[in-house]
Design a protein around this motif. Structure first.
Motif, mmCIF file in Angstrom:
data_model
loop_
_atom_site.group_PDB
_atom_site.id
_atom_site.type_symbol
_atom_site.label_atom_id
_atom_site.label_comp_id
_atom_site.label_asym_id
_atom_site.label_seq_id
_atom_site.Cartn_x
_atom_site.Cartn_y
_atom_site.Cartn_z
ATOM 1 N N LEU A 186 1.545 8.186 -10.994
ATOM 2 C CA LEU A 186 0.186 7.841 -11.422
ATOM 3 C C LEU A 186 -0.853 8.420 -10.465
ATOM 4 N N SER A 187 -0.815 8.011 -9.198
ATOM 5 C CA SER A 187 -1.814 8.502 -8.251
ATOM 6 C C SER A 187 -1.439 8.157 -6.828
ATOM 7 N N PRO A 188 -1.318 9.167 -5.977
ATOM 8 C CA PRO A 188 -1.090 8.849 -4.566
ATOM 9 C C PRO A 188 -2.307 8.186 -3.927
ATOM 10 N N GLY A 189 -3.492 8.469 -4.468
ATOM 11 C CA GLY A 189 -4.730 7.959 -3.860
ATOM 12 C C GLY A 189 -4.952 6.474 -4.055
ATOM 13 N N LEU A 190 -4.232 5.855 -5.005
ATOM 14 C CA LEU A 190 -4.404 4.409 -5.213
ATOM 15 C C LEU A 190 -3.615 3.579 -4.218
ATOM 16 N N ARG A 191 -2.588 4.155 -3.596
ATOM 17 C CA ARG A 191 -1.755 3.449 -2.619
ATOM 18 C C ARG A 191 -1.172 2.163 -3.222
ATOM 19 N N GLN A 193 5.342 3.810 1.566
ATOM 20 C CA GLN A 193 5.361 3.974 3.029
ATOM 21 C C GLN A 193 5.133 2.624 3.706
ATOM 22 N N GLN A 194 4.173 1.853 3.203
ATOM 23 C CA GLN A 194 3.958 0.531 3.813
ATOM 24 C C GLN A 194 5.146 -0.385 3.549
ATOM 25 N N SER A 202 -4.962 -4.203 -2.117
ATOM 26 C CA SER A 202 -6.172 -4.232 -2.947
ATOM 27 C C SER A 202 -5.896 -4.797 -4.340
ATOM 28 N N THR A 203 -6.527 -5.924 -4.648
ATOM 29 C CA THR A 203 -6.371 -6.506 -5.984
ATOM 30 C C THR A 203 -6.965 -5.580 -7.026
ATOM 31 N N PHE A 204 -8.064 -4.940 -6.664
ATOM 32 C CA PHE A 204 -8.711 -3.990 -7.570
ATOM 33 C C PHE A 204 -7.695 -2.949 -8.049
ATOM 34 N N ASN A 205 -6.979 -2.354 -7.100
ATOM 35 C CA ASN A 205 -6.023 -1.305 -7.445
ATOM 36 C C ASN A 205 -4.808 -1.855 -8.183
ATOM 37 N N ALA A 228 0.858 -1.194 0.000
ATOM 38 C CA ALA A 228 0.000 0.000 0.000
ATOM 39 C C ALA A 228 0.893 1.243 0.000
#
Lengths: 390, 390
Positions: free
Chosen positions: A236-241, A99-100, A267-270, A96
């Motif tokens: 790409l996007s910080p919001g997708l983690r 950071q993670q 998240s598999t979706f992400n 994620a």
């Protein structure tokens, strides 16, 4: 006086501290304040659903909408996609955000029986020093110059008996200085890691954002002692983690277990969404070119404002990323409140300091904020500086 | 023999153990094996992009595609949406599934200076005992019967000097037994928490899956000592990784800092996606009814197979969720390999045991697998049982 309850104790546990920058951003969002403080990507340079190609394919992402028990990359294509130079999925753990990734590596490296030491660039990335401290690691800061970590200084400490478990670096366009580790130092750092048996954590979120004609940074030499961290948050996007760890398969197998305890899996979706977006390499490449062009213009605007209004500032040479690190030559301890009064925000160098003071430096970001306002922002900063040093 | 390198030490660190169930699922996926082992939702009962209404609105989710610095709920609507009975956003922290919620609470509760004790249901959820152990907490198991945690047994331990920091429970349709905590015991548990100053962690992923006509479970009484965990993984999608913590605002403020170190924040994209999906309350309600109908049929199919082929099994009474907990009355230590040979997988009770043996029990899941095969699956299990006990 009665003893504090558990709730009171836990609520005041000072192991958990907020990022100075995050707290600062609250002030930076006041109306009328121009911010050079943030580290988030420029919103207008990231793909929007209208501009992005290929579009999100819900029927494909539907797999992810359902279930997944794998902590590891959801599919080889996603793993190799995230880290295109390392298509060996046994080396990749999708996380994620980076950071993670850092948190998982830190948890694995924390000794249950003794305090362990982590070497970090000084000044260094706040999110990293926070996570090391929260797991009880002791930090040793090693200086940074225009060629990155002072590996000679580290070698001296090692020769004198320092035995770290981890050495954390941003090899490319370091946060906060913008410096890039030279090829020679990178080679020497990995040799030291092999000799003294520590792991190098190479966190490289800015590596795609080379803004000069010079070739991109030389990656660290291959070694089982090197753990590479990557991120989609800047490109790409910080919001997708979505971030990843690229490391020796034996470590990745253990990190997958740490991740299982932490949140089961990413998240598999992400993961599939990112794989979808990146599967069109022509589009992706054009997107990265667009990003670089945008940041090149933003950097030029900020640099010229600094040259105009802060002519005495020493700016650390950098080849890309998000930040200008400016040494103003005078103590700037009281500059921030004055700057906020003048309607501009920045991050004081002291916020990134580990062992060595950075009280005369400031970090200015060109990644966010309105670039047409940079000149005005730096003019206000210079006025605040004049007010505090007069 | 030379000392092991750091990489070798970290690779063999046995603090990090894989879930028995996860390892088992590898066998359960062999061709020809019918699985009653998993705990994932039935894929066909979750919304597909085709059947789901409202569809994902990319232009709305675009906000999330961009940036977010908040660890807290991305928007009040999302926070209140996740936990509709507690619309106070200061009480809510959105997490990467309830596994992360548990990990964050555990990290906060871990004492840096002494071993702390966590009470857990015995048998109890494996993902919880793993995460408590990984943070160095000592576990004390307290028995479970058809009315949930034996709160009287806990009271005896407390009277005898036990001083836990946390008490972890699945109040509704507990994993693995399916038992629900009675209102009387819930009341008593919270009184004990207030008297002895520990926090009750009430992890309630199955609460929406009441399958009988009886009213849904009574929630635990309001108290600052109660931390509630919730999840979208059973009702909407495990792949989105959305869960939440609902607790005293002082604890939530600290947990937000722990989360900041762990992964900055939960994907805004996914938070808004969930808020979108749940904003149509008529659709959401109909979806939950559909889920319950589906699981009601699945449970009936499994229960009738158990009654037919394992007539001596004592099944713990339950009102919903995913599991049947069957006491076979004989030691089943060697049943699993025999069952796999016979082409059926399940989870042995021993996998959930904390302090008290559960060697005569097994957990059978009706949440996944093909329900038309349940009869054959339990027939095979009975054949394996006959082969191992003859």
């Amino acid at each position: 006086m009665t003893a504090p309850t558990l709730l009171q104790q836990l609520s005041s546990d000072d192991r958990w501290t907020s990022s100075v920058i995050r707290d600062l951003l609250v002030h930076a969002r006041q109306p009328g304040v121009l911010s050079l403080a943030g580290g988030l990507p420029a919103v207008e340079l990231l793909p929007s659903s209208a501009a992005r190609s290929p579009p999100i394919d819900c029927s494909r992402s539907e797999v992810a909408w359902h279930c997944n028990t794998a902590s590891r990359a959801a599919s080889p294509s996603c793993g190799s996609c995230c880290s295109r130079d390392a298509p060996d999925v046994d080396r990749i753990l999708v996380t994620a955000g980076s950071q993670q990734a850092l948190d998982l590596v830190t948890r694995l490296a924390a000794s249950p029986t003794e305090t362990s030491t982590v070497v970090i660039e000084d000044p260094g990335y706040i999110g990293a020093s926070q996570v090391f401290r929260s797991h009880g690691h002791q930090l040793v800061g090693i200086g940074v110059d225009a060629d990155g970590l002072r590996v000679d200084e580290l070698a001296d400490h090692l020769a004198a008996g320092l035995r770290p478990r981890l050495c954390y670096v941003n090899p490319t366009f370091q946060n906060p200085t913008g410096a890039t580790l030279s090829a020679e130092r990178a080679q020497r750092l990995v040799e030291l890691a092999e000799t003294y048996d520590f792991l190098v954590v190479a966190d490289d979120p800015y590596v795609e954002l080379a803004l000069d004609d010079r070739p991109a940074a030389t990656p660290l030499p291959e070694s089982p002692q090197v753990i590479r961290l990557g991120s989609m948050s800047k490109t790409l996007s910080p919001g997708l983690r979505i971030g990843w760890i690229d490391a020796d398969p034996r470590l990745v197998a253990q990190l997958a277990l740490v991740k299982q305890a932490a949140d089961l899996h990413t998240s598999t979706f992400n993961q599939l969404l990112v794989a979808d977006v990146m599967s069109d390499s022509t589009w992706w490449s054009a997107h990265l070119d667009g990003l670089r062009n945008g940041y090149r213009q933003r950097r030029a605007a900020l640099r010229s404002a600094v040259d105009r209004h802060l002519p005495n500032a020493q700016v650390t040479p950098q080849g890309g990323g998000f930040f200008l690190w400016c040494d103003l030559g005078v103590d700037v301890d009281t500059l921030l409140p004055a700057a906020l009064d003048h309607g501009v925000a920045f991050v004081p160098g002291a916020a990134f300091a580990i062992d060595q003071p950075a009280n005369t430096s400031i970090r200015l970001s060109y990644s966010s904020g309105d670039q047409t306002q940079y000149d005005e922002a730096v003019r206000r900063l210079a006025a605040a500086l004049a007010a505090t040093t007069s």
